[in-house]
Design a protein around this motif. Structure first.
Motif, PDB file in Angstrom:
ATOM      1  N   THR A  23       0.836  -1.190  -0.107  1.00 37.46           N
ATOM      2  CA  THR A  23       0.149  -0.176  -0.139  1.00 37.46           C
ATOM      3  C   THR A  23       0.951   1.344   0.152  1.00 37.46           C
ATOM      4  O   THR A  23       1.676   1.270   0.989  1.00 37.46           O
TER       5      THR A  23
ATOM      6  N   GLY B 298      -7.318   4.269   1.815  1.00 34.21           N
ATOM      7  CA  GLY B 298      -7.608   3.455   0.663  1.00 34.21           C
ATOM      8  C   GLY B 298      -8.221   3.620  -0.429  1.00 34.21           C
ATOM      9  O   GLY B 298      -9.218   2.643  -1.077  1.00 34.21           O
TER      10      GLY B 298
ATOM     11  N   ALA C 189      -2.434   6.237   4.209  1.00 31.13           N
ATOM     12  CA  ALA C 189      -2.753   4.913   3.555  1.00 31.13           C
ATOM     13  C   ALA C 189      -3.405   5.039   2.111  1.00 31.13           C
ATOM     14  O   ALA C 189      -4.724   5.352   2.192  1.00 31.13           O
TER      15      ALA C 189
ATOM     16  N   PRO D  95      -4.237  -0.108  -2.005  1.00 33.91           N
ATOM     17  CA  PRO D  95      -3.457  -1.204  -2.074  1.00 33.91           C
ATOM     18  C   PRO D  95      -3.223  -1.736  -3.332  1.00 33.91           C
ATOM     19  O   PRO D  95      -4.227  -1.652  -4.179  1.00 33.91           O
TER      20      PRO D  95
END
Length: 512
Positions: free
Chosen positions: A64, A98, A117, A120
């Motif tokens: 990620t 994400g 983050a 991914p």
């Protein structure tokens, strides 16, 4: 803010500032991610508007990618935290993770410098490139000018002090506002008697114009204090009874103050009104005048100020304009004003002297740190305090040698300006002495903080080295303003009564 306390033996008022800076250890990142392109939807955004930032990148590892997005006027890469004038737009506080598109807002006051983050990469990644879109909100506090919009990405994790990461940047230009000049005139010492001081000060704001000439006249029934060379703020020139300051041209908005210090002449009758009004001119704005400041000899004064919101904005038909009236009623004499303009740049600790040559005591009992005279862009002096890593209960004291005022002798007010310099983390604080006994190290201070611990605005009690408490605290919401690094605030404490006493305090952005 109000609290009650018992009396101390001795009083001196002066400015202290405590700064605490957190350091984060570097965390490495093995960069398999690479950035090939950055595009933005608007390269000339206004503060508070939303800009779409589209990043084209490649990620060759099954990980990620983590991201940071910031604006910075002086660097085209993310800087180690904290960094002056670096505003995070996307970091670990951004939600949700994400996804693409994700919306980020300015979060400079709580930014940790840890990455957000991203999406991914699947076990069998498709061919590069990938696209990540950030809808970022340009900070409403940004001044006009050019800024770098910086993006960093790294595998597994990324921090603002990471070394091995992918970088890209582009330039945005915040447009300058229409040419504007505004003045606010204030008389400190609104109920003077013969021989009392009256400080006439002018808080100014201007931008996209200049040079700006501010003109003020010494009113009747007062005279400049002696020595007169110290009675006028830097850059002011005296011709007869007229004082003139010429401020340099500036595209970005500039705020500051000029002032002159006077003394009421002998024999002035009680009830005499001493009024004063200033004016400013520039080629782009023409002439503007301030409100009228007033001091009433021997009786309480009333000051009324009218302001317009938004100020100097370009209005369209149907827009709402709000007018605010602010009034002040007070009956206190001004006993002392020190600007430190007598001191040369670099003067430290006990070398500091007041406007009239009175020295200062530098007391290090139980503490470490230094006090240094510095100048702002307009040439006005201020005291920069650095704790040297000491705890907040062990700061040194810088106190004027005279006059000494007993905390139990009656009513008095302490007022001063404080700033937490830009670039400090969310734990940055500044404090101002209200009452202090250098013999016992007992005292009270007003403080402001970027975080709410113990409060964004607070009263601090030092009962000897190592023993500190906070009898009064308030949040940004309570005080009606937000404590921000790089902004000067005026703090004021009114001490009333004779054992027990009451301390009432307030704080506001200087010049408002």
């Amino acid at each position: 803010m109000k609290f009650f306390t018992t009396c101390l033996k001795r009083f001196n008022a002066r400015l202290l500032a405590g700064l605490m800076m957190g350091l984060f250890a570097p965390l490495g990142s093995q960069a398999a991610v690479s950035i090939s392109n950055i595009q933005i939807s608007n390269s000339n955004p206004t503060p508070g508007s939303v800009v779409a930032v589209t990043i084209t990148y490649c990620e060759t590892a099954n990980v990620t990618p983590y991201w940071l997005v910031a604006v910075n006027p002086s660097s085209n890469t993310i800087q180690a935290c904290p960094a002056a004038n670096q505003y995070f737009l996307v970091d670990s506080n951004t939600t949700p993770t994400g996804v693409s598109v994700v919306s980020g807002t300015q979060d400079d006051s709580t930014a940790t410098g840890n990455g957000w983050a991203g999406v991914p990469v699947p076990n069998t990644p498709p061919a590069c490139p990938y696209t990540q879109i950030f809808n970022v909100t340009i900070p409403s506090t940004l001044s006009a000018g050019a800024y770098n919009l910086d993006v960093s990405a790294g595998d597994y994790y990324v921090q603002c002090n990471s070394g091995s990461v992918a970088h890209t940047s582009t330039v945005i230009n915040i447009p300058y506002p229409p040419a504007n000049v505004s003045l606010v005139k204030i008389a400190d010492g609104t109920s003077p008697n013969d021989g009392n001081l009256v400080l006439f000060r002018i808080d100014y704001t201007y931008g996209n114009t200049g040079p700006v000439t501010i003109t003020d006249n010494i009113p009747a029934n007062v005279s400049l204090v002696s020595p007169t060379a110290s009675a006028i703020s830097p850059g002011g020139s005296l011709a007869g009874s007229t004082i003139t300051w010429v401020l340099p041209a500036s595209l970005p908005t500039v705020t500051g103050e000029v002032w002159f210090l006077t003394q009421v002449n002998g024999g002035v009758a009680a009830g005499t009104a001493i009024t004063n009004q200033a004016s400013a001119t520039s080629a782009a704005t023409g002439s503007v005048t301030s409100n009228t400041a007033q001091a009433n000899v021997g009786e309480a004064g009333f000051t009324l100020t009218k302001s317009e919101m938004p100020i100097n904005a370009t209005l369209n038909p149907g827009d709402v304009v709000t007018y605010a009236l602010a009034y002040q009623i007070s009956g206190l004499n001004l006993d002392l004003y020190d600007s430190y303009d007598n001191d040369t740049n670099g003067t430290t600790n006990a070398g500091t002297k007041g406007y009239d040559g009175t020295g200062y005591n530098y007391n290090t009992t139980g503490g470490t740190g230094t006090f240094t005279t510095q100048s702002d862009a307009q040439g006005n002096h201020y005291i920069n305090a650095f704790t040297g890593g000491g705890q907040n209960s062990n700061y040194p004291a810088l106190l004027r040698q005279s006059p000494n005022i007993s905390l139990c002798s009656g009513d008095f007010m302490v007022e001063g300006d404080m700033e937490i310099p830009p670039g400090y983390d969310s734990g940055g604080d500044a404090t101002m002495v209200v009452a202090f006994d250098p013999g016992t190290q007992e005292g009270y201070m007003l403080g402001m903080s970027l975080d709410s611990g113990p409060g964004n605005f607070f009263v601090q009690e030092n009962n000897g080295p190592g023993n500190v408490s906070f009898p009064g605290t308030a949040t940004n919401a309570t005080i009606g303003t937000s404590i921000t690094a790089g902004v000067w605030y005026t703090a004021e404490a009114l001490v009333t009564g004779t054992g027990p006493i009451t301390i009432q305090a307030k704080i506001w952005p200087r010049g408002t």
